[in-house]
Design a protein around this motif. Structure first.
Motif, PDB file in Angstrom:
ATOM      1  N   LEU A 190      30.884  35.672  33.634  1.00 31.09           N
ATOM      2  CA  LEU A 190      32.012  36.332  32.982  1.00 31.09           C
ATOM      3  C   LEU A 190      33.220  35.405  32.893  1.00 31.09           C
ATOM      4  O   LEU A 190      33.948  35.416  31.898  1.00 31.09           O
ATOM      5  N   LEU A 191      33.411  34.598  33.919  1.00 29.14           N
ATOM      6  CA  LEU A 191      34.515  33.633  33.877  1.00 29.14           C
ATOM      7  C   LEU A 191      34.247  32.577  32.802  1.00 29.14           C
ATOM      8  O   LEU A 191      35.168  32.138  32.108  1.00 29.14           O
ATOM      9  N   ALA A 192      32.976  32.202  32.644  1.00 27.23           N
ATOM     10  CA  ALA A 192      32.615  31.174  31.665  1.00 27.23           C
ATOM     11  C   ALA A 192      32.826  31.640  30.228  1.00 27.23           C
ATOM     12  O   ALA A 192      33.073  30.823  29.336  1.00 27.23           O
ATOM     13  N   ILE A 193      32.730  32.960  29.986  1.00 32.63           N
ATOM     14  CA  ILE A 193      32.952  33.454  28.617  1.00 32.63           C
ATOM     15  C   ILE A 193      34.423  33.791  28.377  1.00 32.63           C
ATOM     16  O   ILE A 193      34.772  34.387  27.358  1.00 32.63           O
ATOM     17  N   GLY A 194      35.267  33.411  29.345  1.00 29.55           N
ATOM     18  CA  GLY A 194      36.705  33.504  29.119  1.00 29.55           C
ATOM     19  C   GLY A 194      37.423  34.693  29.707  1.00 29.55           C
ATOM     20  O   GLY A 194      38.613  34.887  29.447  1.00 29.55           O
ATOM     21  N   LEU A 195      36.742  35.504  30.517  1.00 32.77           N
ATOM     22  CA  LEU A 195      37.417  36.659  31.102  1.00 32.77           C
ATOM     23  C   LEU A 195      38.254  36.230  32.305  1.00 32.77           C
ATOM     24  O   LEU A 195      37.814  35.403  33.106  1.00 32.77           O
ATOM     25  N   PRO A 196      39.449  36.789  32.457  1.00 33.48           N
ATOM     26  CA  PRO A 196      40.259  36.471  33.637  1.00 33.48           C
ATOM     27  C   PRO A 196      39.647  37.089  34.891  1.00 33.48           C
ATOM     28  O   PRO A 196      38.878  38.052  34.811  1.00 33.48           O
ATOM     29  N   HIS A 197      39.994  36.545  36.045  1.00 32.99           N
ATOM     30  CA  HIS A 197      39.411  37.012  37.304  1.00 32.99           C
ATOM     31  C   HIS A 197      39.599  38.512  37.512  1.00 32.99           C
ATOM     32  O   HIS A 197      38.681  39.209  37.952  1.00 32.99           O
ATOM     33  N   GLU A 198      40.788  39.020  37.195  1.00 29.30           N
ATOM     34  CA  GLU A 198      41.057  40.427  37.475  1.00 29.30           C
ATOM     35  C   GLU A 198      40.188  41.364  36.639  1.00 29.30           C
ATOM     36  O   GLU A 198      39.865  42.475  37.063  1.00 29.30           O
ATOM     37  N   ILE A 199      39.785  40.917  35.447  1.00 30.49           N
ATOM     38  CA  ILE A 199      38.883  41.719  34.611  1.00 30.49           C
ATOM     39  C   ILE A 199      37.439  41.535  35.061  1.00 30.49           C
ATOM     40  O   ILE A 199      36.671  42.495  35.169  1.00 30.49           O
ATOM     41  N   ALA A 200      37.069  40.289  35.350  1.00 37.90           N
ATOM     42  CA  ALA A 200      35.695  39.988  35.770  1.00 37.90           C
ATOM     43  C   ALA A 200      35.326  40.707  37.066  1.00 37.90           C
ATOM     44  O   ALA A 200      34.161  41.037  37.293  1.00 37.90           O
ATOM     45  N   HIS A 201      36.317  40.973  37.915  1.00 40.17           N
ATOM     46  CA  HIS A 201      36.051  41.672  39.174  1.00 40.17           C
ATOM     47  C   HIS A 201      35.669  43.134  38.948  1.00 40.17           C
ATOM     48  O   HIS A 201      35.119  43.777  39.839  1.00 40.17           O
ATOM     49  N   GLY A 202      35.951  43.649  37.765  1.00 39.40           N
ATOM     50  CA  GLY A 202      35.619  45.043  37.474  1.00 39.40           C
ATOM     51  C   GLY A 202      34.354  45.180  36.663  1.00 39.40           C
ATOM     52  O   GLY A 202      34.254  46.045  35.787  1.00 39.40           O
ATOM     53  N   SER A 203      33.367  44.333  36.940  1.00 37.69           N
ATOM     54  CA  SER A 203      32.135  44.345  36.144  1.00 37.69           C
ATOM     55  C   SER A 203      31.103  45.316  36.708  1.00 37.69           C
ATOM     56  O   SER A 203      31.064  45.587  37.909  1.00 37.69           O
TER      57      SER A 203
END
Length: 209
Positions: A190-203
């Motif tokens: 998720l980080l590699a496709i450009g999502l910020p950490h705070e959004i990626a943590h809600g996967s």
């Protein structure tokens, strides 16, 4: 061949055309796709392909490697002559038979269109979540994805919290890949496709089968 977290199916045929120009062998990891979508190694233009039995209802601990005729690989384990001198040691006969039977049944399911039903269920699930829940995004390609994969990111909530709540309701889910199920760090995919950490943590990853 396809990403195990967000489900996107890669354009292997197009990639193969580029690779062939360099003269190197082309290997793909089809662990996620074998048994779930049709695979033709000649059409895709691949030289080697890996698969794992447990991903299409076969036994754990057994897989297979396809090698195009004429390709030679370095011996993995020296010693006996098992597996055409590529991997010494007593073969897991029960596992091999189980893998073969699972592949046979998977082919029959594909011919009957069983995965089409899974795709319809997946799309219904995605639409329901996207329509009824705010501050949510679908990760991965909207349609060119694994039949049973649905991966989302929800804002303002931790993935771990969602997993605990869903588990209490009897729903099995994950917040990343099964390989990193014990990790609390944000998904590198998720980080590699450009999502910020705070959004990626809600996967949240839901898989249908």
């Amino acid at each position: 061949h396809a990403n195990n977290e967000i489900g996107t199916i890669e354009p292997i045929k197009e990639i193969s055309k580029v690779v062939k120009k360099t003269g190197v062998y082309f290997h793909i990891d089809s662990v996620q796709t074998t048994g779930h979508i049709p695979i033709d190694v000649n059409d895709l233009g691949v030289d080697m392909l890996s698969m794992s039995g447990h991903k299409f209802y076969g036994p754990n601990g057994v897989g297979a490697l396809y090698l195009r005729k004429g390709i030679k690989i370095v011996t993995l384990i020296d010693g006996g002559s098992q597996e055409k001198n590529r991997r010494a040691g007593t073969e897991n006969v029960a596992g091999i038979v189980g893998l073969g039977k699972a592949a046979e049944l998977a082919e029959k399911r594909l011919v009957k269109g069983a995965e089409d039903r899974v795709v319809k269920l997946r799309d219904k699930l995605i639409k329901g979540i996207m329509d009824k829940i705010g501050n949510v995004r679908l990760n991965g390609h909207p349609t060119n994805r694994l039949p049973g994969n649905a991966n989302f990111c929800f804002e303002f909530i931790e993935g771990e919290s969602m997993l605990l709540s869903l588990d209490m309701e009897g729903v099995a889910a994950s917040s990343g890949s099964a390989c990193t199920s014990g990790s609390l760090t944000a998904s590198h995919v998720l980080l590699a496709i450009g999502l910020p950490h705070e959004i990626a943590h809600g996967s949240l990853r839901l898989t249908l089968g």
